[in-house]
Design a protein around this motif. Structure first.
Motif, PDB file in Angstrom:
ATOM      1  N   SER A  62       0.803  -1.218   0.000  1.00  0.00           N
ATOM      2  CA  SER A  62       0.000   0.000   0.000  1.00  0.00           C
ATOM      3  C   SER A  62       0.840   1.275   0.000  1.00  0.00           C
ATOM      4  O   SER A  62       0.320   2.354  -0.313  1.00  0.00           O
ATOM      5  CB  SER A  62      -0.941   0.008   1.209  1.00  0.00           C
ATOM      6  N   VAL A  63       2.135   1.174   0.341  1.00  0.00           N
ATOM      7  CA  VAL A  63       2.970   2.374   0.419  1.00  0.00           C
ATOM      8  C   VAL A  63       4.143   2.343  -0.564  1.00  0.00           C
ATOM      9  O   VAL A  63       4.882   3.331  -0.662  1.00  0.00           O
ATOM     10  CB  VAL A  63       3.498   2.609   1.853  1.00  0.00           C
ATOM     11  N   LYS A  64       4.312   1.249  -1.275  1.00  0.00           N
ATOM     12  CA  LYS A  64       5.424   1.159  -2.229  1.00  0.00           C
ATOM     13  C   LYS A  64       5.360   2.285  -3.237  1.00  0.00           C
ATOM     14  O   LYS A  64       4.310   2.588  -3.791  1.00  0.00           O
ATOM     15  CB  LYS A  64       5.372  -0.191  -2.950  1.00  0.00           C
ATOM     16  N   GLY A  65       6.506   2.886  -3.475  1.00  0.00           N
ATOM     17  CA  GLY A  65       6.597   3.973  -4.433  1.00  0.00           C
ATOM     18  C   GLY A  65       6.237   5.329  -3.852  1.00  0.00           C
ATOM     19  O   GLY A  65       6.464   6.359  -4.502  1.00  0.00           O
ATOM     20  N   ARG A  66       5.702   5.350  -2.645  1.00  0.00           N
ATOM     21  CA  ARG A  66       5.328   6.626  -2.011  1.00  0.00           C
ATOM     22  C   ARG A  66       6.140   6.894  -0.744  1.00  0.00           C
ATOM     23  O   ARG A  66       6.452   8.048  -0.441  1.00  0.00           O
ATOM     24  CB  ARG A  66       3.844   6.622  -1.661  1.00  0.00           C
ATOM     25  N   THR A  77      18.993   7.072  14.437  1.00  0.00           N
ATOM     26  CA  THR A  77      17.681   7.529  13.995  1.00  0.00           C
ATOM     27  C   THR A  77      17.268   6.822  12.712  1.00  0.00           C
ATOM     28  O   THR A  77      18.105   6.609  11.821  1.00  0.00           O
ATOM     29  CB  THR A  77      17.681   9.049  13.777  1.00  0.00           C
ATOM     30  N   VAL A  78      15.985   6.497  12.649  1.00  0.00           N
ATOM     31  CA  VAL A  78      15.392   5.962  11.432  1.00  0.00           C
ATOM     32  C   VAL A  78      14.312   6.942  10.972  1.00  0.00           C
ATOM     33  O   VAL A  78      13.660   7.584  11.801  1.00  0.00           O
ATOM     34  CB  VAL A  78      14.815   4.548  11.653  1.00  0.00           C
ATOM     35  N   TYR A  79      14.167   7.055   9.669  1.00  0.00           N
ATOM     36  CA  TYR A  79      13.231   8.007   9.087  1.00  0.00           C
ATOM     37  C   TYR A  79      12.217   7.287   8.196  1.00  0.00           C
ATOM     38  O   TYR A  79      12.501   6.222   7.646  1.00  0.00           O
ATOM     39  CB  TYR A  79      13.979   9.041   8.241  1.00  0.00           C
ATOM     40  N   LEU A  80      11.068   7.912   8.057  1.00  0.00           N
ATOM     41  CA  LEU A  80      10.094   7.445   7.084  1.00  0.00           C
ATOM     42  C   LEU A  80       9.611   8.672   6.313  1.00  0.00           C
ATOM     43  O   LEU A  80       8.880   9.507   6.855  1.00  0.00           O
ATOM     44  CB  LEU A  80       8.913   6.740   7.752  1.00  0.00           C
ATOM     45  N   GLN A  81      10.071   8.795   5.081  1.00  0.00           N
ATOM     46  CA  GLN A  81       9.615   9.872   4.210  1.00  0.00           C
ATOM     47  C   GLN A  81       8.338   9.421   3.534  1.00  0.00           C
ATOM     48  O   GLN A  81       8.329   8.388   2.848  1.00  0.00           O
ATOM     49  CB  GLN A  81      10.683  10.196   3.168  1.00  0.00           C
ATOM     50  N   MET A  82       7.282  10.188   3.726  1.00  0.00           N
ATOM     51  CA  MET A  82       5.974   9.817   3.196  1.00  0.00           C
ATOM     52  C   MET A  82       5.532  10.876   2.197  1.00  0.00           C
ATOM     53  O   MET A  82       5.328  12.039   2.569  1.00  0.00           O
ATOM     54  CB  MET A  82       4.962   9.695   4.333  1.00  0.00           C
ATOM     55  N   ASN A  83       5.415  10.484   0.954  1.00  0.00           N
ATOM     56  CA  ASN A  83       4.985  11.384  -0.118  1.00  0.00           C
ATOM     57  C   ASN A  83       3.638  10.929  -0.675  1.00  0.00           C
ATOM     58  O   ASN A  83       3.211   9.797  -0.454  1.00  0.00           O
ATOM     59  CB  ASN A  83       6.027  11.401  -1.233  1.00  0.00           C
ATOM     60  N   SER A  84       3.015  11.814  -1.406  1.00  0.00           N
ATOM     61  CA  SER A  84       1.722  11.510  -2.051  1.00  0.00           C
ATOM     62  C   SER A  84       0.753  10.891  -1.049  1.00  0.00           C
ATOM     63  O   SER A  84       0.120   9.864  -1.308  1.00  0.00           O
ATOM     64  CB  SER A  84       1.936  10.561  -3.237  1.00  0.00           C
ATOM     65  N   LEU A  85       0.636  11.515   0.090  1.00  0.00           N
ATOM     66  CA  LEU A  85      -0.181  10.956   1.166  1.00  0.00           C
ATOM     67  C   LEU A  85      -1.655  10.924   0.788  1.00  0.00           C
ATOM     68  O   LEU A  85      -2.162  11.813   0.078  1.00  0.00           O
ATOM     69  CB  LEU A  85       0.034  11.748   2.449  1.00  0.00           C
TER      70      LEU A  85
END
Length: 118
Positions: A62-66, A77-85
């Motif tokens: 559901s989140v692949k590519g975004r 630290t770990v990050y989660l960049q979330m685009n095209s929400l």
């Protein structure tokens, strides 16, 4: 004992972006697999993404590519960049640790709320 503190959640319009951060305690962070999970109201917690000690990543379909997961071992630290929400991405997002040699994620953060408006 590992302590995790998430940040970066908030309210964003559909199509927008957010970057979540998760800071971890401990001197062996670089050996951990780090994961992101989310839980929406009335739904079970679900896997979002993970990154191993050597940078191998996995994503929910559901989140692949975004979404993009990354880590900075120097900053623990770990990050989660979330685009095209999308509105369906709205949930409480949790980061978690799976220690080397352990099969389960056994340390969890307190969660950060992400709300995507339509």
């Amino acid at each position: 004992q590992v302590q995790l503190v998430e940040s970066g959640g908030g309210l964003v319009q559909a199509g927008g972006s957010l970057r979540l951060s998760c800071a971890a305690s401990g001197r062996t962070f670089s050996s951990y697999t780090m994961g992101w999970f989310r839980q929406a109201p009335g739904k079970e917690r679900e896997f979002v993404s993970s990154i191993t000690w050597n940078g191998s990543t996995r994503y929910a379909d559901s989140v692949k590519g975004r979404f993009t997961i990354s880590r900075d071992n120097a900053k623990n630290t770990v990050y989660l960049q979330m685009n095209s929400l999308k509105p369906e991405d709205s949930a409480v997002y949790y980061c978690a640790v799976r220690r080397l040699g352990v099969s389960l994620y056994d340390y969890w953060g307190q969660g950060t709320q992400v709300t995507v408006s339509s």
